[in-house]
Design an enzyme around this catalytic site. Sequence first.
Site, PDB file in Angstrom:
ATOM      1  N   LYS A 111      46.963  45.447  36.147  1.00 25.97           N
ATOM      2  CA  LYS A 111      46.436  44.328  36.758  1.00 25.97           C
ATOM      3  C   LYS A 111      45.411  43.856  35.947  1.00 25.97           C
ATOM      4  CE  LYS A 111      42.717  45.545  35.709  1.00 25.97           C
ATOM      5  NZ  LYS A 111      41.995  45.705  34.421  1.00 25.97           N
ATOM      6  N   TYR A 196      38.677  45.851  40.129  1.00 26.07           N
ATOM      7  CA  TYR A 196      39.068  46.866  40.498  1.00 26.07           C
ATOM      8  C   TYR A 196      37.271  46.638  41.629  1.00 26.07           C
ATOM      9  CZ  TYR A 196      41.001  48.886  36.598  1.00 26.07           C
ATOM     10  OH  TYR A 196      42.050  49.891  36.061  1.00 26.07           O
TER      11      TYR A 196
END
Length: 342
Positions: A111, A196
């Site tokens: 990510k 996140y």
Amino acid sequence: FVLTGRADEPVEKLGVALVGLGNLSTNQIAPALQKTKYCRLAAIVSGTPEKRQRWSAKYHLPTRAIYTYETFDKIKENPDVDIVYVVLPNAMHGEYTIRAAQAGKHVLCEKPMEVSVEKCQEMIEACRKHGRQLAVGYRCQFVPHHLEMMRISRERQFGPLKLLEASFGFRIGDPNQWRLKHALAGGGALMDVGVYALQGCRYTAGAEPVEISAFETKTDLEKFKEVDETISWHMKFPDGVIATGGTSYSANGINRLYAGFENGWASLDPAYSYGGLKGRTSKGEMDLPQVDHFAAELDDFAQCILQNKPTRVPGETGLQDLKITTAIYDSIRSGGKTIQLA
């Protein structure tokens, strides 16, 4: 490639090629691969001769398992590689995901998925075209503490969800690193660790936000001349749940996910670290095991491939985060205007 667990239980291990041998691969992913049940390190890709030599010796990799970025496409000829794990600067994710899919390999991509919505869509299409699975490295979705946050919300243990707060940040060091270069990172704290917090809100709510607004501040105009330093955002979900998020490259100790319900609350702090997560609810402590996040995500992806079932973190999940981060940056540029999300 089959190893034997119990005498009656053969275990098929899928070969993983790591593309990019930086800090994350060196200190987290490679050690995790030694703990996995369904994966093994099968190949490496690096542009640094010293790294290739050191890794080859440490992990007993044959010459045929060592690639440079120029020879990467030859990985198609290596039957030992089932999964390519892309661990490169953000703006390189798309190229190597597409090339891996063209080589007939499944892809696990770190990510954020890429630096633009368009690139994410290209990655999804390439993997679909070549019949390969694509997963994004959202490791927290395989960790007991985050799974418990999802369960509490989904089962309405404390009644309906009302409020979410999520934040993650740290003081970034070397001003010359790639994370501070827009061309490679696509953004700063938001793209790196803010995702996140975005993810935490999305999977705890079990829904997608319908509108968002955001503000940014910079205290070091030289260090952060190309990327964001500190961002705060507000999201609204369809059922009226409000979420507040924050991320920063200049503040330590920001590492939290909080969910407020009608009749109680649940919280993780620290929430996103590689280990040592701690959870509490209005009823007491979360007594949950600590796991290796990367081993958990790798084994889950391997099981998805072996059983031909979809991953819980497909490319579409990474695409959605890019749509949200793009809206956050749009809101910042407009002075905090509320952006409607489709």
